[in-house]
Each structure stands twice: as structure tokens, then as C-alpha cells.
Enzyme design. Structure first.
Site, short mmCIF file in Angstrom:
data_model
loop_
_atom_site.label_atom_id
_atom_site.label_comp_id
_atom_site.label_asym_id
_atom_site.label_seq_id
_atom_site.Cartn_x
_atom_site.Cartn_y
_atom_site.Cartn_z
CB SER A 223 -0.98 -0.22 1.18
OG SER A 223 -0.01 0.35 2.53
CG ASP A 224 1.23 5.87 -0.94
OD1 ASP A 224 0.96 6.79 -1.89
OD2 ASP A 224 2.17 6.04 -0.19
CD1 TRP A 225 4.95 4.74 5.24
CD2 TRP A 225 4.82 3.80 3.19
NE1 TRP A 225 5.79 3.59 5.17
CE2 TRP A 225 5.88 3.06 3.90
CE3 TRP A 225 4.49 3.40 1.86
CZ2 TRP A 225 6.69 2.31 3.28
CZ3 TRP A 225 5.34 2.26 1.27
CH2 TRP A 225 6.34 1.80 2.01
CB ALA A 227 -2.90 3.81 0.59
#
Ligand code: GLC
Length: 744
Positions: A223-225, A227
Site C-alpha cells: 500500500s501507499d503509506w 492508503a
């Protein structure tokens, strides 16, 4: 109901969420993996951790960000950067480097456009593929980001990118697809935003259908941080690793869902398996040692290759070494080398343009410096600064103005609201160009800036985008001709912001961005409406000139081979970037006037010529067919163009290509025209149509175009006579479809 003990189950679930901000749990017996930014340099944080580039990180080589590197149009160069980054990543103990960013630069105001390669998916994905190959050759993973359709910073954690399927597949996913298939990144990072209503982090269509089934991705999805909005749903959707750590809370929710049977254990098993494969890949290869001095020299070389010569009236450039030069602008002493946010690197050193210019000049005394404008913003001393700069310019043979955007004007986290250069800089240019016709402008910026007035006032223009720590050395090398500029624009420079195809649909509202321009993004949109631009996509000049021969086309198994002879007809060595575009003026589907399909850069000595060639794959010529939900190659006459930019076609050739791909089956909703066009059903239907009772055309009697109206009738609503012909219609459709089903 999982059979393992609670403790064992929790331990397995814990593998799928970070152990800290940058580390995973130990996986498959290996030490925890460390993930770190970023796309143009290593941001290995020392003490505190953040994903916004706030806390300091260890010094590392700052290469040109993607908007700069993208102007090199050289995937091999991008690979060399990747190798160097992979070595430095390994040096800092980084297992996965969080890049490259391949989102399309959809709107000039995009806050992270400096981190993205292009407005075109072929150009951007070719460069990104080189970068991925380079990094992973060092045993360090990459993370293709941000999957998908993260083209605005505004409201990025909630915003829904609403995109029609053709644009999604042919543009916004295409830049990921070609990298996943071509360079096989070990991870893909999902974006914060929604895609057509569902968050990317819990979007099974994106993470399973597209990424794994269509593209064959076998890496891990991270995941994006921050997200992950629902860990259970994201795990179910195929998001393998939640970053940063979701802690016990996240683990307990997943365990509870598994035990309650609302989450199948196969989701967990799949995630753990993907993470074990990643851990094995990372540890299967040891990297070469990092040589920071060599990497700085590489950073300089790459920066020089990323500079675009936009104008050179009366050959103002290159400068003589004994020329009296007035260097003007604060960026000459405090260069803008990169963008703000998570990609921010602490450079090992920074070349200062003014110093580098003095080093190259026959004598440092020949080079004056004036601040011209304060980076701190408007002040009472502005007029004085302009006056001093103007005097210096008048006293010199050449004035070199360093203009551009400061770090506070563009960054991850927000979009710009305008794309004009600061008014004070334009005022300075007006004043200097009045007294000095030989005025050179050097630009530093991440996102595109308007240049119409700069183009009229300056004698020469160099566009550096953002060049990293070696940019100062590079601009001096180009100014004095030690390097012949060969960069090409990777984004159109519009005459005004309102001309941008996405204008009116950016950055969106009510947490929704409508991609109203559909497939006509960037040059595709400007070309569609034949809108004049200041500088087109792919544009760039040289200190020499190139001549193009005739474009040759040859159909081969995988596509169309293009070939052309390029000759250097000037008096110095140079590099040309030959761009190959396709077009289909008679297309039955919406299609851009020209679409980039391949490009080749070639270095030539004076009078030297080379024949270059490339194969444009049929895959890259296909469009997404909504009716069959598949890729289709339209049959018929195609045009191919060899060009020096998207608007400078040097040679054109035609070739006929066979259609390939699924044919939509006829149904009772098919129109009369569609049925009549079918070689089998058409004649059968004609036999059923009523014959005109007299030689007077019924349409004339009714004063309407009966054929056009009838032709668009669904066949099911065709009432021909008192009889019911449904049975005949169904049988002629069946006959047609049995033949159509054979076409693949
Ligand atoms: C940031 C960025 C992403 C980066 C990550 C870790 O918010 O969106 O590109 O890699 O978080 O810093």
C-alpha cells in the site's frame, strides 16, 4: 475456519502488515525487509520516520527526478541510473526502493508531475522499465507507483478518479502494464485514491483482474503509506502488505474475520506467499558496492542529457569561453534540484551553476553575478535587484537568466492553481532583454510553466526541468558546448492553461475527478483540436541539424518494423531522438491524430548517417473494444510517422494491417445496419426486407432518409410486415455468430 492455533495465525497475519514505518516482519526466515523512497535517490531516514520527506535522511546521490530524466528519452540511461540507485539502496540496507512513479502527467498543475516521466504512456513506461531493470539487477526490489490513476494531489486520500474504460486501459493503466509485463517489478504500490468508486487499496478489479489475471503480475502489492482504509477488505482484494505497520489492531481485525469466516484463509495464504517470494528475490542477489563519487559523475551526465534546447536564435549558444557573461538569478547560486515530499533526497553534494560557469569560462572575471530576484519572495529591494541585473546584462556580451519555480510553489501534497512563472521573474526578463538581445533563459521547474512570453523575449532557452545534484555542472557544459543538448520535452507547453485538455476537470470537486478528456490527454488533446502550443511534446533542438530519409515499413510477426536513415548535416556531433507515431485517419473508433509508439535516440558525428529501426508491436496499436471487453487491432490502412516531435513529422508511410481481436456477436439489439454489414446475416436480412412497391423511393415520398432511420433500428424492433420474423432474425444472427466466434 482456519486450523492453525491463534498464535500461529496471528503470526502469519502479522507478516502482511509492516513491523514499523519502513520495515516488514522477518519473512521466510530472512531478516525484515526495509522499504524506502525514492525514485531519484535513496531517502534512508536516520532517526524519526515520515513519508513526507520532513525528517532528515542519510546523504545519497540525488539524480534528476523523473520530469528531468524523462527529457533524456533514453531507457538505457534510466537503467544506468537504476543500477546506481540499486547499489546505493543496498548500501543503506534497503530491500525495496519505492519507485518509479509512472502516473501520467494529465494536467500541467499536477503537484507531483516532477516525479512522473510523461504525458504519454509509451514514453513513460519505456523509461520506467529501464529504471526498474537497473535497480533490480542489484538485487533490490522496486515498487511501481501509484497504482492507479493518481494524477492529482488535491484530496488524494479520498478522491475518486472517474475514467472511461478506454482511457483507463489505453492511457492510465497502459503506463503500468508495459512496465509490469516488460520489466517485472517485484512490487506494485497501490495509490490513495479511488478508481471508479473503489479505493485502489481494496479494489479487486485492479489488484486481481487487471494486475494478476490480465498482466500476469507475480510480485507483491504494497500500500501507499496510510492508503489502507479497511485491512480486511484490502487483504481480500489482494493487497499483500499494509504499510506502515497497522499494528495489533490490524492483525486482530484480520484474525477475527478469518475466524468468523468472513475472510477466506486463501487471501492470507496468497499474501504470505507473495511476500515470501519477494523476500527470496531480494536476498537472492548481492549488490555491487556503491561508489558515490562515480554516481555523482553519472548524475552530471544524466542531467546534461536531460536538458532541452527550446530556442537558439542567431546561435547565441554555445557560448565562447572568452565571452563576457552576466549570470542572473538566485537559482544560479541556490539551484532547484528536486521536488518536495516523500521523494526528497539529502544530496551528497550539489554543483552550483555559477561556480561551474566560472570554471568553464576562460577567466572567472569574465562572469558577473546578479541576484535578479529574491527567492524569499517579493520585497522592497526587487526594483534594485532588477536594476543591478539590467546593468550587468548591458555590460556583458550575453546574459544568462536562471528562472523557474521554487520548492514552495510545487510539491507532493498539493496541486498548483496556475502554471505561470512568478511575475517578478517575467519583469526581470523584460528588463534584461531590453538591454541585452543575447539573453539566454535557463529554466528549473517540476511541472510545466507557460513560456509564450519567454519565447518572444529570450534569444535562447534551455529547459532543465529538475536536474538533481549534478545539474549545475550540466548546465555549464551545455552553455559552453561541451555537451550538445539532446533532451526532448516530455510534456506539452501550452500557450495558455485553459488550452489543457483536462482544464475544467481538474483537480475535481466533491472528492471526484472526472477525466472528461478521455483518451485525449496531453498532445493527443491539443492535436485533436489543432490547438497551437508554445512547444509540443517531444520537441527539442540541437547545436547541429539532422536530416531524415524516407520512412520504411515492414510487417513482421509481432508488429510493424519501422526504419529510417538519419544524417547529421551540421558541424558538430549530436544526438537525435527519432520518434515514431501511428495514426489512422479513417478509424471507426475515437483515436488521437498521432500516438507515440516508439522512439530511438542516435548519436551521430558530423556528416555521419545511420539507419535506425524499431518494431512497433501490434499490442501497442490495439485499442480497447468496449463491446467485447478486449484489445482489438483495427484493420485497414494505417499511417506511420517518423518525427522530431509530436508536431514535426519528417516522413510518413502507409501500410495495410489485418484486423485482429474478438468481434462482437450480433444480438437482437444489433441494428439493421450492423446486421446488413455482416457477410452472412446481411444477405439473409436483405431477403426479408420488403421490396419497394414502385420505383418511387419511399424515403422521397416521406421526405426522410428512411434507410438511415431504419438502419439504426435494433433488429428486434423491426416490424417488416404483418408476419412475425423473430424466428428468421434469430436464425440469421445464429448463423453470423457461429462464424464470428471463430475470429480471435
Ligand atoms: C508517500 C508517497 C509515496 C511514498 C510513500 C512512502 O505518501 O505517496 O510515493 O513512496 O508515501 O514515503
Amino acid at each position: 475456519m482456519p486450523q492453525t492455533s491463534d498464535h500461529a495465525l496471528s503470526a502469519r497475519v502479522a507478516l502482511t502488515t509492516g513491523a514499523s514505518f519502513w520495515h516488514t516482519q522477518p519473512i521466510a526466515g530472512f531478516a525484515p525487509l526495509m522499504l524506502a523512497d525514492g525514485p531519484h535517490g535513496i531517502r534512508a531516514q536516520i532517526a524519526s520516520s515520515d513519508h513526507l520527506g520532513i525528517a532528515p535522511s542519510q546523504p545519497a546521490t540525488c539524480f534528476p527526478p523523473a520530469s528531468g530524466l524523462g527529457q533524456s528519452w533514453d531507457p538505457e540511461l534510466a537503467k544506468r541510473v537504476g543500477i546506481a540507485l540499486g547499489q546505493e539502496a543496498a548500501f543503506f540496507g534497503v530491500s525495496v526502493l519505492l519507485g518509479p512513479g509512472v502516473n501520467i502527467r494529465r494536467d500541467p498543475r499536477g503537484g507531483r508531475n516532477f516525479e512522473y516521466f510523461s504525458e504519454d504512456p509509451i514514453h513513460g513506461s519505456d523509461l520506467a522499465s529501464g529504471w526498474v531493470r537497473g535497480v533490480q539487477s542489484q538485487g533490490v526490489g522496486t515498487s511501481l507507483k501509484h497504482f492507479a490513476a493518481n494524477n492529482a494531489e488535491t484530496d488524494r486520500m479520498r478522491s475518486d478518479s472517474v475514467i472511461d474504460e478506454r482511457a483507463l486501459r489505453e492511457i492510465y493503466l497502459k503506463s503500468f502494464e508495459r512496465v509490469v509485463k516488460g520489466a517485472k517489478p517485484w512490487t506494485v504500490m497501490c495509490s490513495y485514491n479511488k478508481v471508479n468508486g473503489t479505493s485502489a487499496s481494496q479494489n479487486p478489479w485492479l489488484l486481481q483482474e487487471i494486475l494478476r489475471k490480465d498482466w500476469g503480475f507475480d510480485g507483491a502489492v504494497v500500500s501507499d503509506w496510510g492508503a489502507v482504509y479497511n485491512r480486511v477488505e484490502s487483504l481480500r482484494a489482494g493487497l499483500d502488505l499494509e504499510m506502515p505497520s497497522g499494528g495489533d489492531r490490524s492483525v486482530q481485525k484480520v484474525v477475527a474475520a478469518l475466524e468468523a469466516g468472513s475472510l477466506d484463509i486463501s487471501s492470507l495464504d496468497q499474501a504470505v506467499s507473495n511476500l515470501e517470494r519477494l523476500a527470496t528475490r531480494v536476498n537472492s542477489k548481492s549488490a555491487e558496492p556503491a561508489d558515490f563519487e562515480a554516481n555523482h559523475l553519472l548524475a552530471r551526465e544524466v542531467a546534461a542529457r536531460s536538458i532541452v534546447l527550446l530556442k537558439n536564435q542567431n546561435n547565441v549558444l554555445p557560448l565562447r569561453q572568452d565571452a563576457r557573461v552576466a549570470v542572473i538569478g538566485a537559482f544560479a547560486t541556490a539551484p532547484r534540484i528536486q521536488g518536495g515530499g516523500s521523494s526528497h533526497v539529502v544530496p551528497t553534494r550539489v554543483d552550483i551553476p555559477l561556480d561551474e560557469i566560472r570554471n568553464r569560462s576562460a577567466s572567472g572575471d569574465l562572469v558577473s553575478y546578479s541576484e535578479g530576484f529574491s527567492l524569499a519572495g517579493a520585497s522592497d529591494s526587487d526594483a534594485l535587484l532588477v536594476e543591478q541585473a539590467t546593468k550587468a546584462a548591458a555590460a556583458a556580451e550575453v546574459a544568462v537568466l536562471f528562472l523557474g519555480l521554487s520548492a514552495s510553489e510545487e510539491s507532493e501534497g498539493f496541486d498548483r492553481t496556475s502554471i505561470t512563472l512568478p511575475e517578478r521573474q517575467i519583469a526581470l526578463l523584460r528588463a534584461v532583454s531590453l538591454v541585452q538581445p543575447n539573453t539566454v533563459v535557463f529554466l528549473s521547474h517540476g511541472g510545466t510553466v507557460l513560456l509564450a512570453e519567454v519565447e518572444t523575449l529570450a534569444g535562447a532557452i534551455l529547459d532543465g526541468a529538475l536536474l538533481g545534484q549534478g545539474g549545475g555542472h550540466a548546465v555549464a557544459a551545455v552553455l559552453f558546448g561541451a555537451v550538445n543538448p539532446s533532451g526532448r520535452l516530455s510534456e506539452t507547453v501550452p500557450a495558455k492553461l485553459e488550452d489543457a485538455p483536462s482544464y475544467g476537470n481538474f483537480p475535481g470537486e466533491f472528492s471526484q475527478v472526472l477525466y472528461g478528456e478521455s483518451i485525449f490527454v496531453g498532445y493527443r488533446g491539443y492535436d485533436l483540436k489543432d490547438i497551437a502550443v508554445t512547444f509540443p511534446f517531444g520537441f527539442g533542438l540541437s547545436y547541429t541539424q539532422f536530416q531524415y530519409g524516407e520512412l520504411g515499413l515492414q510487417k513482421v510477426d509481432s508488429g510493424v518494423r519501422v526504419s529510417i536513415e538519419i544524417r547529421n548535416v551540421g558541424d558538430r556531433a549530436g544526438r537525435e531522438v527519432v520518434q515514431f507515431y501511428s495514426g489512422k485517419p479513417d478509424s471507426k473508433v475515437r483515436r488521437a491524430v498521432r500516438e507515440l509508439k516508439s522512439f530511438v535516440s542516435v548519436q551521430l558525428e558530423p556528416a555521419e548517417s545511420k539507419t535506425i529501426e524499431a518494431v512497433i508491436s501490434f499490442e501497442d496499436l490495439k485499442h480497447w473494444d468496449i463491446l467485447t471487453s478486449s484489445w482489438v487491432l483495427e484493420g485497414g490502412d494505417w499511417e506511420f510517422y517518423a518525427a522530431a516531435s509530436s508536431r514535426d513529422v519528417r516522413s510518413t508511410a502507409q501500410i495495410n494491417l489485418p484486423r485482429s481481436g474478438l468481434v462482437p456477436l450480433l444480438t437482437m439489439s444489433s441494428t439493421v445496419f450492423e446486421v446488413l454489414e455482416d457477410p452472412i446475416a446481411g444477405p439473409l436480412l436483405m431477403n426479408l426486407l420488403p421490396k419497394p412497391s414502385s420505383d418511387v423511393d419511399a424515403g422521397e415520398v416521406l421526405g426522410i432518409d428512411l434507410a438511415a432511420i431504419m438502419g439504426s433500428f435494433p433488429i428486434s424492433s423491426m416490424v417488416l410486415t404483418q408476419q412475425d420474423h423473430t424466428k428468421e432474425f434469430e436464425s440469421l444472427i445464429k448463423a453470423a455468430n457461429s462464424a464470428r466466434a471463430e475470429i480471435r
